[in-house]
Design a protein around this motif. Structure first.
Motif, mmCIF file in Angstrom:
data_model
loop_
_atom_site.group_PDB
_atom_site.id
_atom_site.type_symbol
_atom_site.label_atom_id
_atom_site.label_comp_id
_atom_site.label_asym_id
_atom_site.label_seq_id
_atom_site.Cartn_x
_atom_site.Cartn_y
_atom_site.Cartn_z
ATOM 1 N N GLN A 256 -0.539 2.633 8.081
ATOM 2 C CA GLN A 256 0.794 2.034 8.092
ATOM 3 C C GLN A 256 1.810 3.131 8.366
ATOM 4 O O GLN A 256 1.719 4.229 7.790
ATOM 5 C CB GLN A 256 1.122 1.386 6.744
ATOM 6 C CG GLN A 256 0.321 0.151 6.404
ATOM 7 C CD GLN A 256 0.628 -0.329 5.003
ATOM 8 O OE1 GLN A 256 0.082 0.174 4.025
ATOM 9 N NE2 GLN A 256 1.525 -1.292 4.886
ATOM 10 N N CYS A 257 2.766 2.841 9.215
ATOM 11 C CA CYS A 257 3.884 3.745 9.467
ATOM 12 C C CYS A 257 5.129 3.169 8.805
ATOM 13 O O CYS A 257 5.305 1.954 8.732
ATOM 14 C CB CYS A 257 4.133 3.912 10.967
ATOM 15 S SG CYS A 257 2.799 4.736 11.856
ATOM 16 N N ASP A 258 5.977 4.045 8.322
ATOM 17 C CA ASP A 258 7.220 3.578 7.716
ATOM 18 C C ASP A 258 8.285 4.645 7.888
ATOM 19 O O ASP A 258 8.004 5.855 7.788
ATOM 20 C CB ASP A 258 7.025 3.284 6.231
ATOM 21 C CG ASP A 258 8.074 2.311 5.681
ATOM 22 O OD1 ASP A 258 8.976 1.907 6.442
ATOM 23 O OD2 ASP A 258 7.983 1.952 4.493
ATOM 24 N N LEU A 259 9.501 4.194 8.137
ATOM 25 C CA LEU A 259 10.661 5.072 8.156
ATOM 26 C C LEU A 259 11.249 5.061 6.759
ATOM 27 O O LEU A 259 11.682 4.016 6.267
ATOM 28 C CB LEU A 259 11.691 4.583 9.180
ATOM 29 C CG LEU A 259 12.969 5.409 9.288
ATOM 30 C CD1 LEU A 259 12.676 6.806 9.811
ATOM 31 C CD2 LEU A 259 13.975 4.708 10.210
ATOM 32 N N ILE A 260 11.253 6.200 6.105
ATOM 33 C CA ILE A 260 11.725 6.274 4.724
ATOM 34 C C ILE A 260 13.241 6.079 4.703
ATOM 35 O O ILE A 260 13.985 6.871 5.272
ATOM 36 C CB ILE A 260 11.344 7.621 4.082
ATOM 37 C CG1 ILE A 260 9.838 7.856 4.227
ATOM 38 C CG2 ILE A 260 11.754 7.637 2.623
ATOM 39 C CD1 ILE A 260 8.968 6.786 3.630
ATOM 40 N N HIS B 170 7.476 6.794 -3.527
ATOM 41 C CA HIS B 170 6.870 6.383 -2.262
ATOM 42 C C HIS B 170 6.243 5.003 -2.390
ATOM 43 O O HIS B 170 5.962 4.354 -1.380
ATOM 44 C CB HIS B 170 5.799 7.397 -1.828
ATOM 45 C CG HIS B 170 4.572 7.390 -2.685
ATOM 46 N ND1 HIS B 170 4.544 7.949 -3.949
ATOM 47 C CD2 HIS B 170 3.335 6.856 -2.481
ATOM 48 C CE1 HIS B 170 3.340 7.776 -4.470
ATOM 49 N NE2 HIS B 170 2.593 7.120 -3.605
ATOM 50 N N HIS C 191 7.517 2.116 -0.395
ATOM 51 C CA HIS C 191 7.347 2.150 1.064
ATOM 52 C C HIS C 191 5.902 1.820 1.436
ATOM 53 O O HIS C 191 5.035 1.721 0.567
ATOM 54 C CB HIS C 191 7.750 3.517 1.606
ATOM 55 C CG HIS C 191 9.189 3.847 1.344
ATOM 56 N ND1 HIS C 191 10.212 3.446 2.162
ATOM 57 C CD2 HIS C 191 9.775 4.528 0.319
ATOM 58 C CE1 HIS C 191 11.368 3.864 1.672
ATOM 59 N NE2 HIS C 191 11.130 4.523 0.558
ATOM 60 N N PHE C 192 5.658 1.652 2.728
ATOM 61 C CA PHE C 192 4.330 1.296 3.241
ATOM 62 C C PHE C 192 3.817 0.006 2.589
ATOM 63 O O PHE C 192 2.659 -0.109 2.226
ATOM 64 C CB PHE C 192 3.324 2.441 2.986
ATOM 65 C CG PHE C 192 3.812 3.791 3.397
ATOM 66 C CD1 PHE C 192 3.879 4.150 4.736
ATOM 67 C CD2 PHE C 192 4.235 4.712 2.444
ATOM 68 C CE1 PHE C 192 4.332 5.397 5.117
ATOM 69 C CE2 PHE C 192 4.693 5.966 2.807
ATOM 70 C CZ PHE C 192 4.740 6.307 4.152
ATOM 71 N N LEU C 193 4.702 -0.956 2.441
ATOM 72 C CA LEU C 193 4.352 -2.178 1.714
ATOM 73 C C LEU C 193 3.604 -3.138 2.630
ATOM 74 O O LEU C 193 4.055 -3.430 3.740
ATOM 75 C CB LEU C 193 5.616 -2.842 1.178
ATOM 76 C CG LEU C 193 6.484 -1.951 0.280
ATOM 77 C CD1 LEU C 193 7.747 -2.686 -0.135
ATOM 78 C CD2 LEU C 193 5.701 -1.483 -0.947
ATOM 79 N N ALA D 290 9.868 9.553 9.498
ATOM 80 C CA ALA D 290 8.882 8.534 9.848
ATOM 81 C C ALA D 290 7.523 9.080 9.430
ATOM 82 O O ALA D 290 7.055 10.090 9.966
ATOM 83 C CB ALA D 290 8.909 8.242 11.340
ATOM 84 N N LYS E 273 0.828 6.484 6.494
ATOM 85 C CA LYS E 273 -0.086 6.393 5.364
ATOM 86 C C LYS E 273 -1.433 5.881 5.840
ATOM 87 O O LYS E 273 -1.522 4.843 6.497
ATOM 88 C CB LYS E 273 0.456 5.464 4.272
ATOM 89 C CG LYS E 273 -0.443 5.463 3.028
ATOM 90 C CD LYS E 273 0.125 4.618 1.896
ATOM 91 C CE LYS E 273 -0.243 3.172 2.048
ATOM 92 N NZ LYS E 273 0.019 2.384 0.819
ATOM 93 N N THR F 104 9.094 -3.716 -4.417
ATOM 94 C CA THR F 104 7.738 -3.397 -3.972
ATOM 95 C C THR F 104 7.072 -4.570 -3.249
ATOM 96 O O THR F 104 5.874 -4.515 -2.964
ATOM 97 C CB THR F 104 6.860 -2.973 -5.175
ATOM 98 O OG1 THR F 104 6.913 -3.980 -6.181
ATOM 99 C CG2 THR F 104 7.356 -1.656 -5.749
#
Length: 287
Positions: free
Chosen positions: A19-23, A53, A56-58, A104, A107, A189
């Motif tokens: 999974q990619c995520d922009l924090i 963290h 994120h990556f939910l 970016a 995970k 979450t």
């Protein structure tokens, strides 16, 4: 209830996903407000506090794909364990580099181990998932996440023996959980598990004493009380395990005890003196 075919479930061992995520800044600011912190507003370039963290990556799933309890139905990444109760049993985390707002990140998750036990409380299936968060080729975080699946207890089942929490601590904080706190953390979450917000389901169907406080929220409170006591301390590792549920019907307290070796023992104490969660934080620079 279906029999546990552990050999079939082990087909999921080794499965992985990315999974990619922009924090973003909003989740950090929203969690700070939920924890009643007085932090300066988080913005681009600020490092996430440890455990944040988890906002994120939910994983996203369509509403039609939910299970009876509000979780995503099993059988895609996580194995289709035929036991109704799924709980976060604990984690072991190593913080290797800061995860900053505006980055970016990627995970990677992999199912590492799976085991089946049967005892007085019935069938139990344990699954350990390895999560790693990368900034490009730089590993920022390694986390082993333990999940336990079990059957719903019989109505006449004897409650498991509780461990008493330690009496002495260096610092502590009392928390009065309520449905608003649990709703906020569920929303942050993207956690649809009904035991955290649906009181009739939680008590009437699942047989709990009240709404269940999220395990990761309890762990977050443990590191939060440490950061309040030692605001300049760097945390490079943390491990914890859940021992008993905490409900919204009574206050609980978060405790810490500093050790000479640079570690801090942390625990959650229920109103009845039971030890609900225990953990250890290791202080020092990133490893």
């Amino acid at each position: 209830m279906s029999e546990i075919n552990i050999d079939h479930l082990r087909d999921w061992q080794g499965r992985s996903e990315e999974q990619c995520d922009l924090i973003a800044a909003f989740p950090a600011n929203a969690l700070a407000a939920t924890l009643d912190r007085n932090d300066a507003e988080y913005s681009i370039g600020d490092a996430l506090p440890p455990l944040w963290h988890w906002l994120h990556f939910l994983p996203l799933h369509k509403l039609q794909d939910r299970g009876y309890d509000g979780h995503a139905a099993l059988g895609t990444f996580l194995p289709p364990v035929p036991l109704p109760r799924r709980m976060w049993a604990g984690s072991r985390l190593t913080f290797l580099a800061p995860m900053k707002i505006g980055q970016a990140l990627l995970k990677r998750s992999e199912i590492k181990t799976m085991s089946h036990k049967s005892g007085r409380s019935g069938d139990l299936v344990f699954v350990t998932v390895l999560h790693e968060v990368f900034d490009g080729d730089l590993l920022c975080l390694s986390e082993e996440h333990d999940i336990v699946y079990r059957a719903a207890p019989a109505k006449d089942a004897v409650s498991p023996a509780l461990h008493l929490a330690p009496e002495y601590s260096d610092f502590s904080r009392k928390i009065d959980p309520d449905p608003v706190l649990l709703f906020r953390y569920s929303a942050l979450t993207f956690n649809g598990h009904r035991i955290h917000y649906d009181q009739p389901f939680c008590v009437g169907t699942e047989g709990y004493d009240g709404l269940v406080v999220h395990g990761p929220l309890l762990a977050t409170f443990m590191l939060d009380v440490l950061r309040r006591k030692m605001p300049d301390a760097q945390i490079n590792a943390f491990e914890f395990r859940a021992l008993a549920p905490v409900f919204d019907t009574n206050p609980f307290s978060v405790h810490g005890l500093a050790n000479p070796d640079g570690t801090v023992k942390l625990w959650i104490k229920r109103h009845d003196g039971a030890l609900a969660m225990e953990g250890t934080a290791t202080l020092g620079p990133y490893t």
